[in-house]
Motif scaffolding. Structure first.
Motif, short mmCIF file in Angstrom:
data_model
loop_
_atom_site.label_atom_id
_atom_site.label_comp_id
_atom_site.label_asym_id
_atom_site.label_seq_id
_atom_site.Cartn_x
_atom_site.Cartn_y
_atom_site.Cartn_z
N ILE A 179 46.40 31.87 44.31
CA ILE A 179 45.96 32.90 43.37
C ILE A 179 44.45 32.98 43.32
O ILE A 179 43.88 34.02 42.98
N CYS A 180 43.76 31.89 43.64
CA CYS A 180 42.30 31.90 43.60
C CYS A 180 41.70 32.40 44.90
O CYS A 180 40.49 32.68 44.94
N THR A 181 42.47 32.50 45.97
CA THR A 181 41.91 32.87 47.27
C THR A 181 41.19 34.23 47.24
O THR A 181 40.08 34.35 47.74
N PRO A 182 41.77 35.29 46.63
CA PRO A 182 41.05 36.56 46.65
C PRO A 182 39.82 36.58 45.75
O PRO A 182 39.04 37.52 45.81
N TYR A 183 39.64 35.56 44.90
CA TYR A 183 38.57 35.60 43.91
C TYR A 183 37.49 34.55 44.15
O TYR A 183 36.50 34.53 43.44
N VAL A 184 37.69 33.67 45.12
CA VAL A 184 36.71 32.63 45.37
C VAL A 184 35.54 33.22 46.14
O VAL A 184 35.72 33.85 47.19
N LEU A 185 34.34 33.01 45.63
CA LEU A 185 33.16 33.51 46.30
C LEU A 185 32.80 32.60 47.46
O LEU A 185 33.07 31.40 47.42
N ASP A 449 38.65 42.32 37.73
CA ASP A 449 39.71 41.41 38.15
C ASP A 449 41.08 42.05 38.06
O ASP A 449 41.98 41.70 38.82
N ALA A 450 41.26 42.98 37.12
CA ALA A 450 42.55 43.64 37.00
C ALA A 450 42.86 44.45 38.25
O ALA A 450 44.01 44.49 38.71
N ILE A 451 41.85 45.11 38.81
CA ILE A 451 42.07 45.90 40.03
C ILE A 451 42.43 45.00 41.20
O ILE A 451 43.40 45.24 41.93
N VAL A 452 41.65 43.93 41.38
CA VAL A 452 41.93 43.03 42.49
C VAL A 452 43.27 42.34 42.30
O VAL A 452 44.04 42.14 43.25
N LYS A 453 43.57 41.99 41.08
CA LYS A 453 44.83 41.30 40.79
C LYS A 453 46.03 42.20 41.07
O LYS A 453 47.04 41.75 41.61
N ARG A 454 45.91 43.49 40.76
CA ARG A 454 47.03 44.40 41.01
C ARG A 454 47.29 44.55 42.50
O ARG A 454 48.44 44.56 42.94
N ARG A 455 46.24 44.65 43.27
CA ARG A 455 46.42 44.73 44.72
C ARG A 455 47.05 43.45 45.25
O ARG A 455 47.94 43.48 46.11
N ASN A 535 56.99 46.68 38.41
CA ASN A 535 57.45 45.33 38.13
C ASN A 535 56.33 44.31 38.08
O ASN A 535 56.57 43.13 37.86
N VAL A 536 55.10 44.74 38.32
CA VAL A 536 53.97 43.82 38.31
C VAL A 536 53.44 43.72 36.88
O VAL A 536 53.09 44.73 36.27
N GLN A 537 53.38 42.52 36.33
CA GLN A 537 52.90 42.30 34.98
C GLN A 537 51.42 41.92 35.03
O GLN A 537 51.03 40.98 35.72
N ALA A 538 50.61 42.67 34.30
CA ALA A 538 49.17 42.40 34.29
C ALA A 538 48.87 41.14 33.48
O ALA A 538 49.45 40.91 32.42
N ARG A 539 47.98 40.32 34.01
CA ARG A 539 47.52 39.13 33.31
C ARG A 539 46.08 39.33 32.87
O ARG A 539 45.34 40.10 33.46
N GLU A 540 45.66 38.62 31.85
CA GLU A 540 44.32 38.77 31.33
C GLU A 540 43.42 37.60 31.72
O GLU A 540 42.42 37.35 31.08
N SER A 541 43.79 36.85 32.73
CA SER A 541 42.98 35.69 33.07
C SER A 541 42.95 35.49 34.57
O SER A 541 43.99 35.44 35.22
N PHE A 542 41.73 35.40 35.13
CA PHE A 542 41.52 35.09 36.53
C PHE A 542 40.19 34.35 36.65
O PHE A 542 39.35 34.42 35.76
N ARG A 544 37.10 34.53 38.03
CA ARG A 544 35.81 35.10 37.68
C ARG A 544 35.81 35.63 36.25
O ARG A 544 34.80 35.56 35.55
N TYR A 545 36.92 36.16 35.84
CA TYR A 545 37.07 36.60 34.46
C TYR A 545 36.97 35.41 33.52
O TYR A 545 36.29 35.46 32.48
N LEU A 546 37.63 34.32 33.88
CA LEU A 546 37.54 33.10 33.07
C LEU A 546 36.12 32.55 33.06
O LEU A 546 35.66 32.04 32.03
N GLU A 547 35.44 32.63 34.18
CA GLU A 547 34.07 32.13 34.24
C GLU A 547 33.17 32.92 33.30
O GLU A 547 32.31 32.35 32.62
N THR A 548 33.35 34.22 33.24
CA THR A 548 32.58 35.04 32.32
C THR A 548 32.83 34.64 30.87
O THR A 548 31.90 34.58 30.05
N LEU A 549 34.08 34.38 30.54
CA LEU A 549 34.40 33.95 29.19
C LEU A 549 33.79 32.59 28.88
O LEU A 549 33.32 32.35 27.76
N HIS A 550 33.80 31.69 29.85
CA HIS A 550 33.17 30.38 29.64
C HIS A 550 31.70 30.54 29.28
O HIS A 550 31.21 29.91 28.34
N HIS A 551 30.99 31.37 30.02
CA HIS A 551 29.57 31.53 29.77
C HIS A 551 29.32 32.20 28.42
O HIS A 551 28.38 31.84 27.71
#
Length: 853
Positions: A179-185, A449-455, A535-542, A544-551
C-alpha cells in the motif's frame, strides 16, 4: 532267541520314543516359559513405561512442533519415568526489551514475533503454507487455511494464538509494503530501512520464552499442556488481533471476546486459575485493521489515554492511584467525570457524567469523549507506517459513516475565514494564520492521496479479479480432466474453414479501425472498471497524508507546550460549554420545533409564543417532562445564552450531510469561542509565555525528533524585523527526504533559524545569512557541525521566549489550536465501529497469571 531279540528291540524303540516325547515336552515347556517370560517382561516394561503419564498428550497432533522437546526422564528413587515438555510464556513488550518473565539468561531466549520465516522456526509454529500441507491436506476447500471445521480441535489453542500472531505480523507488513509503494518518495539506497530497522520502530510486540514443565504438576482433568501469560498481556494481545470484548466479569470469572474471525472465552478452572481458550470461528484479515504497534496503546486497551501534559515526563501509571491531567480516563461515565474533575471543570459539567440520565446528550456528530482524545491525547500513530487503528478507550461507539472529518476540516477553515472578515483573526505573522495555512495543507494532501489511492484500488481490484478468474478456471479444468481423463482430439478444420475464419477476422479489424463497430475488448474492460469503481471504499489515511497530519499536530504541540496550565484551563472551559450546548433547549421540550429554518435562529422561542404562554404550557404538561434536576440547562428565557449566534442542536440533527458540518463549526467558532473568550482570565493564568518571533522553540525538539523540522513556520520578514524560516525548504513532503532526515539536518535547520534571527536583528537581508554548509567548513577541526550548531542554540536558549500579560486573543489562539488539533488527531487515528470499551481499568498492568489451554 528271536523272541528275546524282538523284545529288546521293542524296548529300545519304546525308550527312543519316550526320549523323543520328553524332548518335545521339554521344548514345548521351554517355549511356553520363554513366551511367558517375554510376556512378563513386556508387562513389566509396559508398567515401567506406563509410569510416563502424559507422554501421549504431548505429541505433534496436540502441540505441533513443540513436541520435539517432550522427553522421558527416569527417576531412580521412584523407579518411574517423568514426562517433561516445553510450553511458551507469552507477554507483550517493546522489541528492545531484554528482560523476560523467566529472566534474561542465554538459555531462556526472548523471541519477539515478527512474521519472518526464521521467526516461525523459533516459535516452533507452522507457516500458513506448512499448515495447509500438514494439517489441512485432507480438506477440499478452495482456501484450506480459511476453511472452518469444528471437528478439528486436537491442537492446543495457544498454538493457534502463536500462529495468529505470526500471521498478523506477516500479512500486515506485506500489506503495508504494497500500500505504501505508490506513495513512497525516491530515497537513496543507503537510507532505505532494513526489516530489522523497520521492526525497531514498533514499540509494542508479542514476545515469548520457553519454560520446561513436568506433567506431574498438571491439575486433574487437564489433558493438554497449557501456556502462561498475564491478565494485562492477554487483554493487549486480544486487542492486537482485532478482537473486542463482549463480557469481562471478574466477579463471576466470565470472559468473552469476539471479532475478526476469533473467539476468546475464559472461566475459572479448579486447582489452576483463570483459563482462556482461543478459537478461530471465521475468516480473518490483518491489513489496515491492524492495531498501531505503539507502547502507549496498552493504556487504551484499559480505558486510559496519555495526554500531552505528561510528554517528556512519562510518570508510571498506577491502577489504584488517582489520575491527574496526564491521563484521560474514559472507560465508564464515572471515570470520565473524574477526568473532568482533574482538569478543573465545574460541578454541573461533572454531573453530566456522574449523575446523567437517559435524556442527557453527549454527542453532536460524534461523542465528545473522542473530542477529548483529539484535543489533548498523545499521538499514537507511528511515522512512516500505514497503521492507524487504535483500541477504543471510551464506552461510546465511533461511527464515521455519520460524518466526515475532512468535511469538518473544510468547515472549520470556512468558519474561520468568515470570522476573520469581521474580527481580523489572522493578522500578519499570527499563530491563527499558520493554523489556517495548515488547514489548507491537510485538505490538499487528502485530495491528492485520494486520487492516487482510487487509481491504486482499481488496479488492485482488477488484479484480484483476474487472479480469482484464473483460479476458478484452473479448478474447472482440473475437474474436467478428472472426470474425462481420456478425450479424443478435435478434428482439424478444413482449409476452407480456416480461410473463412481469417477473412472474418480481417473484416472485423477493419471495421473496428474505421470506427464502424466497437472494440469488444475495450468494451469489456470499460464495463469491468465501471463495476469495480463503486465497490472501492475511500480511506482517509495514507503515508503522505499521515505525514502532513503529523507535522500539523507537531506544530500545535509546540505552541501549546509553553502554557500547559492555561491550555488545561481553556480545555476545561471548552468541555463546560460543549456539554452545556448539547443539553441546552431554546424552547420547552413540548414546544421545540423540529423544522425551524436556519435563517430564523435569532429568536429565543417560536414565533408568536410568549414567555407566559410557554411557562403555562410547561406547567400544564409538566408531568410528561422527565425530571432532570441535576443536569444544568440554560433556561429558555436566557437571552444572554440564546443569542443570535446560537444554533439549536436539532437543526444540526436534521441538516443534510454537507450542511451539518458547516453548522457545527459555525457553532464552535461563532458561539462557543466567544463564550470561552468572555470568561474572565483567572489571576493564576495572567502570565503568558510566548516564543520570540523567528526563534522557534523547536530548536531543542529538532535534535530529538527530525520530524519536527517541517514544523517550522513560513519565512517572512515582518515589519518589526522578525524572521521566520520557510517550511518548504525543510519539509520532507516537498524535498522527498522524510525517510532519511538525519540529526545533522535538524541541527542545520536550527542554525538557519539562529542565523536568520541574528541577521534580522542586525538589519541584514535574509540572503546574507551563511548556509549550514559554510558554517560546517568554518567549524574547528575535530568538532562536528551538529555540536557547533547545538552550542549556538544553547547560547541563545534563554532568548527564545519572553513573558507578557495574557490577553483574550491568547485564549482564542489556544482554543483554535485545540480544535484544529482535535480534527487532525482523529484523522490520524481510527477506531473500529464494533469496539466499545468494557470497564477493565482495574487489571491494567496486572500480573495475575492466567493460562491458555
Amino acid at each position: 532267541m528271536d523272541s528275546t531279540n524282538g523284545t529288546a528291540a521293542d524296548a529300545g524303540n519304546n525308550n527312543n520314543s519316550d526320549d523323543k516325547s520328553e524332548l518335545i515336552i521339554a521344548i514345548a515347556a521351554l517355549a511356553i516359559s520363554v513366551v511367558a517370560l517375554i510376556i512378563a517382561v513386556l508387562q513389566a516394561l509396559q508398567q515401567y513405561f506406563g509410569s510416563a503419564e502424559g507422554y501421549s498428550s504431548c505429541n505433534e497432533k496436540i502441540i505441533g512442533g513443540w513436541s520435539k522437546f517432550t522427553k522421558r526422564k527416569f527417576i531412580p528413587t521412584q523407579f518411574r519415568f517423568e514426562v517433561r515438555f516445553r510450553v511458551p510464556v507469552i507477554f507483550v513488550a517493546p522489541p528492545q526489551n531484554v528482560y523476560g518473565p523467566l529472566g534474561d539468561d542465554d538459555e531462556k531466549e526472548i523471541v519477539y514475533i515478527d512474521g519472518s520465516v526464521e521467526n516461525y522456526r523459533k516459535t516452533h509454529t507452522w507457516t500458513p503454507e506448512e499448515f495447509d500441507i500438514k494439517q489441512r491436506a485432507k480438506l477440499k476447500g478452495t482456501d484450506t487455511r480459511e476453511t472452518i471445521h469444528t471437528a478439528d480441535n486436537e491442537l492446543t489453542t495457544w498454538l493457534a494464538l502463536l500462529m495468529a500472531m505470526q500471521r498478523m505480523e506477516r500479512e500486515s507488513r506485506e500489506w503495508q509494503q504494497k500500500i505504501c509503494t505508490p506513495y513512497v518518495l525516491p530515497i537513496d539506497a543507503a537510507q532505505a530501512l532494513t526489516p530489522e530497522e523497520e521492526f525497531s520502530r514498533h514499540t509494542m510486540a508479542v514476545g515469548m520464552q520457553e519454560k520446561t514443565r513436568s506433567w506431574d504438576t498438571m491439575p486433574d482433568g487437564l489433558k493438554k499442556p497449557y501456556a502462561t501469560t498475564a491478565m494485562c498481556h492477554l487483554v493487549e494481545m486480544v486487542a492486537m488481533l482485532g478482537i473486542y470484548w463482549k463480557e469481562f466479569d471478574r466477579s463471576n470469572n466470565v470472559y468473552r471476546a469476539q471479532g475478526n474471525g476469533f473467539l476468546v472465552t475464559g472461566s475459572m478452572v479448579p486447582n489452576l486459575g483463570v483459563t482462556f481458550t482461543f478459537e478461530k470461528v471465521g475468516k480473518t484479515w490483518f491489513q489496515e485493521n491492524r492495531i498501531v504497534p505503539h507502547d502507549s496503546v496498552k493504556q487504551l486497551c484499559f480505558g486510559f489515554c496519555p495526554t500531552i501534559f505528561q510528554a517528556g515526563i512519562k510518570t508510571p501509571l498506577y491502577t489504584d492511584e488517582p489520575k491527574d491531567e496526564g491521563t484521560l480516563q474514559l472507560g465508564t461515565p464515572a471515570e470520565v467525570a473524574e477526568t473532568l474533575v482533574s482538569f478543573g471543570c465545574n460541578t454541573n459539567t461533572v454531573n453530566y457524567f456522574r449523575l446523567g440520565n437517559e435524556h442527557t446528550r453527549y454527542s453532536h456528530l460524534f461523542p465528545i469523549t473522542f473530542e477529548m482524545l483529539g484535543m489533548v491525547g498523545e499521538i499514537m500513530q507511528i511515522r512512516q507506517t500505514a497503521f492507524t487503528m487504535l483500541p477504543n478507550p471510551t464506552y461510546f461507539t465511533w461511527n464515521k459513516s455519520a460524518f466526515s472529518l475532512v468535511g469538518l476540516m473544510q468547515a472549520l477553515g470556512r468558519s474561520l475565514d468568515e470570522a476573520n472578515v469581521e474580527e481580523n483573526l489572522f493578522p500578519r505573522g499570527s499563530h491563527l494564520a499558520s493554523i489556517r495555512s495548515d488547514i489548507d495543507r491537510v485538505i490538499a494532501a487528502f485530495n491528492e492521496d485520494a486520487i492516487v489511492k482510487r487509481r491504486n484500488d482499481i488496479d488492485q481490484a482488477d488484479r484480484r479479479k483476474t487472479a480469482e478468474i484464473k483460479k476458478m478456471a484452473d479448478a474447472h479444468n482440473h475437474a474436467v480432466r478428472k472426470r474425462n481423463p481420456v478425450k479424443a482430439k478435435p478434428a482439424e478444420p478444413s482449409a476452407l474453414t480456416r480461410g473463412l475464419r481469417k477473412m472474418r477476422h480481417r473484416a472485423s479489424k477493419t471495421l473496428i479501425r474505421v470506427g464502424l463497430i466497437a472494440d469488444p475488448s475495450a468494451v469489456a474492460l470499460a464495463t469491468h472498471q465501471k463495476e469495480l469503481v463503486p465497490n472501492v471504499q475511500a480511506r482517509e489515511s495514507f503515508p503522505r497524508y499521515l505525514e502532513t497530519l503529523h507535522h500539523a499536530i507537531k506544530r500545535c504541540d509546540l505552541f501549546l507546550e509553553r502554557n500547559y496550565d492555561l491550555v488545561q484551563h481553556v480545555f476545561a472551559l471548552h468541555m463546560q460549554e460543549v456539554l452545556c450546548y448539547l443539553n441546552s433547549r431554546p424552547y420547552s421540550p413540548d414546544d421545540e420545533p423540529h423544522d425551524t429554518p436556519i435563517l430564523n435562529l435569532a429568536g429565543i422561542r417560536p414565533q408568536g409564543a410568549t414567555q407566559s404562554s410557554t411557562t403555562n404550557h410547561r406547567t400544564r404538561r409538566g408531568s410528561h417532562i422527565p425530571p432532570t434536576p441535576h443536569i444544568y440547562t440554560p433556561a429558555p428565557d436566557n437571552s444572554e445564552y440564546y443569542n443570535e449566534q446560537y444554533i439549536p442542536l436539532h437543526t444540526i440533527d436534521t441538516a443534510s450531510w454537507i450542511t451539518r458540518h458547516r453548522l457545527l463549526m459555525r457553532v464552535y467558532v461563532n458561539f462557543l469561542r466567544k463564550r470561552i473568550a468572555a470568561v474572565p482570565i483567572p489571576d493564576a493564568f495572567n502570565t503568558f509565555t510566548q516564543v520570540r518571533p523567528g526563534r522557534e522553540k523547536m530548536i531543542e525538539l529538532i535534535r530529538q525528533d527530525s520530524s519536527a523540522i517541517s514544523a517550522l513556520a513560513d519565512v517572512v520578514v515582518t515589519e518589526g524585523g522578525s524572521v521566520t524560516v520557510s517550511a518548504s525548504s525543510t519539509n520532507p513532503l516537498v524535498t522527498g527526504s522524510s525517510a532519511g532526515t538525519s540529526s545533522s539536518t535538524a541541527a542545520e535547520a536550527a542554525a538557519i533559524i539562529e542565523g536568520a534571527s541574528a541577521a534580522a536583528a542586525a538589519g541584514s537581508p535574509v540572503e546574507s545569512v551563511p548556509s549550514p554548509v559554510a558554517a560546517a567548513r568554518e567549524a574547528p577541526p575535530g568538532q562536528s557541525t551538529t555540536n557547533a550548531n547545538a552550542a549556538v542554540a544553547a547560547r541563545n536558549r534563554e532568548k527564545d521566549t519572553f513573558t507578557r500579560p495574557t490577553t483574550v486573543r491568547d485564549i482564542e489562539d489556544i482554543w483554535c489550536t485545540l480544535t484544529f488539533r482535535m480534527i487532525c488527531w482523529l484523522m490520524l487515528h481510527d477506531f473500529h465501529k464494533k469496539d466499545v470499551q468494557i470497564s477493565k481499568s482495574d487489571v491494567y498492568d496486572s500480573r495475575l497469571a492466567v493460562y491458555i489451554l
